[in-house]
Design a protein around this motif. Sequence first.
Motif, PDB file in Angstrom:
ATOM      1  N   TYR A   1      41.814  43.897 -38.031  1.00 14.23           N
ATOM      2  CA  TYR A   1      41.118  44.302 -39.249  1.00 14.23           C
ATOM      3  C   TYR A   1      40.238  43.154 -39.722  1.00 14.23           C
ATOM      4  O   TYR A   1      40.677  42.275 -40.447  1.00 14.23           O
ATOM      5  CB  TYR A   1      42.136  44.699 -40.326  1.00 14.23           C
ATOM      6  CG  TYR A   1      43.148  45.709 -39.831  1.00 14.23           C
ATOM      7  CD1 TYR A   1      42.783  47.036 -39.668  1.00 14.23           C
ATOM      8  CD2 TYR A   1      44.443  45.324 -39.511  1.00 14.23           C
ATOM      9  CE1 TYR A   1      43.704  47.968 -39.204  1.00 14.23           C
ATOM     10  CE2 TYR A   1      45.362  46.247 -39.046  1.00 14.23           C
ATOM     11  CZ  TYR A   1      44.987  47.556 -38.892  1.00 14.23           C
ATOM     12  OH  TYR A   1      45.905  48.473 -38.429  1.00 14.23           O
TER      13      TYR A   1
ATOM     14  N   ASN B   1      33.079  48.316 -42.365  1.00  9.41           N
ATOM     15  CA  ASN B   1      32.139  47.251 -42.016  1.00  9.41           C
ATOM     16  C   ASN B   1      30.909  47.808 -41.299  1.00  9.41           C
ATOM     17  O   ASN B   1      30.516  47.343 -40.221  1.00  9.41           O
ATOM     18  CB  ASN B   1      32.829  46.199 -41.141  1.00  9.41           C
ATOM     19  CG  ASN B   1      32.054  44.893 -41.099  1.00  9.41           C
ATOM     20  OD1 ASN B   1      31.401  44.523 -42.064  1.00  9.41           O
ATOM     21  ND2 ASN B   1      32.127  44.196 -39.976  1.00  9.41           N
TER      22      ASN B   1
ATOM     23  N   THR C   1      40.917  50.497 -50.257  1.00 10.64           N
ATOM     24  CA  THR C   1      40.330  49.281 -49.692  1.00 10.64           C
ATOM     25  C   THR C   1      40.245  48.168 -50.728  1.00 10.64           C
ATOM     26  O   THR C   1      40.430  46.987 -50.410  1.00 10.64           O
ATOM     27  CB  THR C   1      38.919  49.580 -49.142  1.00 10.64           C
ATOM     28  OG1 THR C   1      38.974  50.737 -48.311  1.00 10.64           O
ATOM     29  CG2 THR C   1      38.385  48.405 -48.341  1.00 10.64           C
TER      30      THR C   1
ATOM     31  N   ASP D   1      36.043  38.856 -45.249  1.00 14.91           N
ATOM     32  CA  ASP D   1      36.995  38.809 -44.142  1.00 14.91           C
ATOM     33  C   ASP D   1      38.192  37.922 -44.485  1.00 14.91           C
ATOM     34  O   ASP D   1      38.012  36.768 -44.897  1.00 14.91           O
ATOM     35  CB  ASP D   1      36.299  38.275 -42.893  1.00 14.91           C
ATOM     36  CG  ASP D   1      37.187  38.339 -41.670  1.00 14.91           C
ATOM     37  OD1 ASP D   1      37.490  39.456 -41.224  1.00 14.91           O
ATOM     38  OD2 ASP D   1      37.587  37.267 -41.185  1.00 14.91           O
TER      39      ASP D   1
ATOM     40  N   TRP E   1      36.169  41.868 -41.085  1.00 13.94           N
ATOM     41  CA  TRP E   1      34.919  42.258 -41.731  1.00 13.94           C
ATOM     42  C   TRP E   1      33.815  41.284 -41.335  1.00 13.94           C
ATOM     43  O   TRP E   1      33.068  40.804 -42.163  1.00 13.94           O
ATOM     44  CB  TRP E   1      35.106  42.298 -43.243  1.00 13.94           C
ATOM     45  CG  TRP E   1      35.722  43.570 -43.722  1.00 13.94           C
ATOM     46  CD1 TRP E   1      35.060  44.667 -44.225  1.00 13.94           C
ATOM     47  CD2 TRP E   1      37.107  43.905 -43.751  1.00 13.94           C
ATOM     48  NE1 TRP E   1      35.949  45.654 -44.558  1.00 13.94           N
ATOM     49  CE2 TRP E   1      37.219  45.213 -44.284  1.00 13.94           C
ATOM     50  CE3 TRP E   1      38.275  43.237 -43.384  1.00 13.94           C
ATOM     51  CZ2 TRP E   1      38.439  45.844 -44.446  1.00 13.94           C
ATOM     52  CZ3 TRP E   1      39.495  43.866 -43.542  1.00 13.94           C
ATOM     53  CH2 TRP E   1      39.566  45.155 -44.068  1.00 13.94           C
TER      54      TRP E   1
ATOM     55  N   GLY F   1      36.300  46.635 -39.757  1.00 14.24           N
ATOM     56  CA  GLY F   1      37.136  46.718 -40.943  1.00 14.24           C
ATOM     57  C   GLY F   1      38.463  47.410 -40.702  1.00 14.24           C
ATOM     58  O   GLY F   1      39.259  46.992 -39.853  1.00 14.24           O
TER      59      GLY F   1
END
Length: 394
Positions: free
Chosen positions: A369, A66, A276, A227, A371, A377
Motif C-alpha cells: 500500500y 493513487n 481512506t 506515503d 502512494w 494506494g
Amino acid sequence: MLCTVAASDDANHKYLPHRLACFFFLVKQLQLNIIPEGISAEEKEERRRLWWNAYIIDKHSSFSFNMRPTLAESECRFIYRPCRDDLWDSDGDFVDDEPERTQGLSYEVLSLDWCGIFVPLAAILSDLLEYHYLLQHPTLGTKTDLLAVLRKTLEQNMTTFDKSVRVLHDRTRRASQTGTSAGISVMVWDAGQLHDPDSEFPSEPKLLLYAWHMMHCMYTLLYGKLDPVDIFQDTDWLLSNDFLLAAEHADKCTKVTAQILRMDPKLHCCYRLFGTYFLHSSFIFLVLARKLRQSADDYILNSCRTYLRTLEAFASTVNIKYQKTFARVLQDTITKCVEAQNQQQLHPDGAQTDPAPVDDWLDPEILNYRWTAGHNGLWNGEMGRHTEAKKRKL
C-alpha cells in the motif's frame, strides 16, 4: 445506480477501479455537466446531482488508488451547484431557482448537506493531489517559489472552507434556537472541536464530524506526505516545522475520530467513501510510535488505540483486507511499545535485550500500500485472492 456501488469485500474491491473507469466513461458520454434545453427543472437538477456526486467519487477514488482524476475542474465551470437536500427530497413540485445558484466550483460551503459540504472538500482534495504530483515532477518540482505560491493558495482555500462551515453552522444554530428552523440538530464549536448536545437529530452532526475530520486530514497531507514509508524514512521532514503542523492536525483528527466512534460506532454514515482519510490521519502516530518505542508516551499510544478501534469498526462493517492489515500493524506497534516500556521499567540501568529493528513494521503486506509513482494506494494485485490460492503459490 453506479454512484452507490461500494466495495463490501475483497472480491468486489479487486474490480472497483475497473468499475469506476466504466462509471466515469458513462458520466462523460452522458455529458451530465451540460444541461440541454427543453427538459424539466427536476431533470436538470437530477443531472447536476449526478455530475457532482461523480466529481466527489472521482477525487476520492483518485486519492484512494493513487491515480490521476478523470473529471477536470474546467468541466465544472458552467454547471450550477445542487440545491439543498431538503428541497430535493421534499414531496412538492421541484422549482428551478438557477438565478440564486452558485455556478462552478468554489471552496465555500453553501449548505450543510452532502453536496454542500463534500463538493468543496473534493475540490480541495483535487488541488492537494495536483500539488503532490508537482512535488514529484522532475522539473516543476524544483521550483520552490511556484510550490510556495500553490501551498499558500491551498491554505487560503482551506481557510475559506473552515470559515464558511462555522458561519453557516452558527447561523443554523441561531435559527434553531429561535424556532425558525425545525428539525436541525445543534452543535457548538469549542477550540476547533465539535460537540453534540442534542442527539434528537443526529444525521447532521455525523456528517459535519466526518467533514471536519477530512479537513484536518487534508492539512496533514498539505504539510506532510501521502506515503507512509516516505513519512517513516524522511528524517529531515520529521525534524521540520511542517511535521509539527501536520502533527497538530493529526491530533485534531484523533479527537474528532473519538467523537465519530461515540456518535456512529458502526461508521454507517460515511464508511463507503471516506475510510481512506481515517487511515492517512493515523500514519503520523504510527510512525512516531515505531520510532520512539519505549519513549512513546501514553498520548501517542492512546491515539494509535483510537485509530485501531476505528479500523476494527471498518473491518467489521466492510470486510476488506487492507483495513485488517493496518489494524494488525497498529496493534503490533502498540504491543511492542508497551513491551519496550515494561522492559525499561524492569531494567532501568539499561541491561536488557536489544530491541527489534526500528523499521520492522515495514513488512511486505504494508509495502503493498504505497502512494508513490508505480503504486496504486489501497488497490494492488493481492486484492480478491483467496487464501487457498495464496498457499498453493507459496
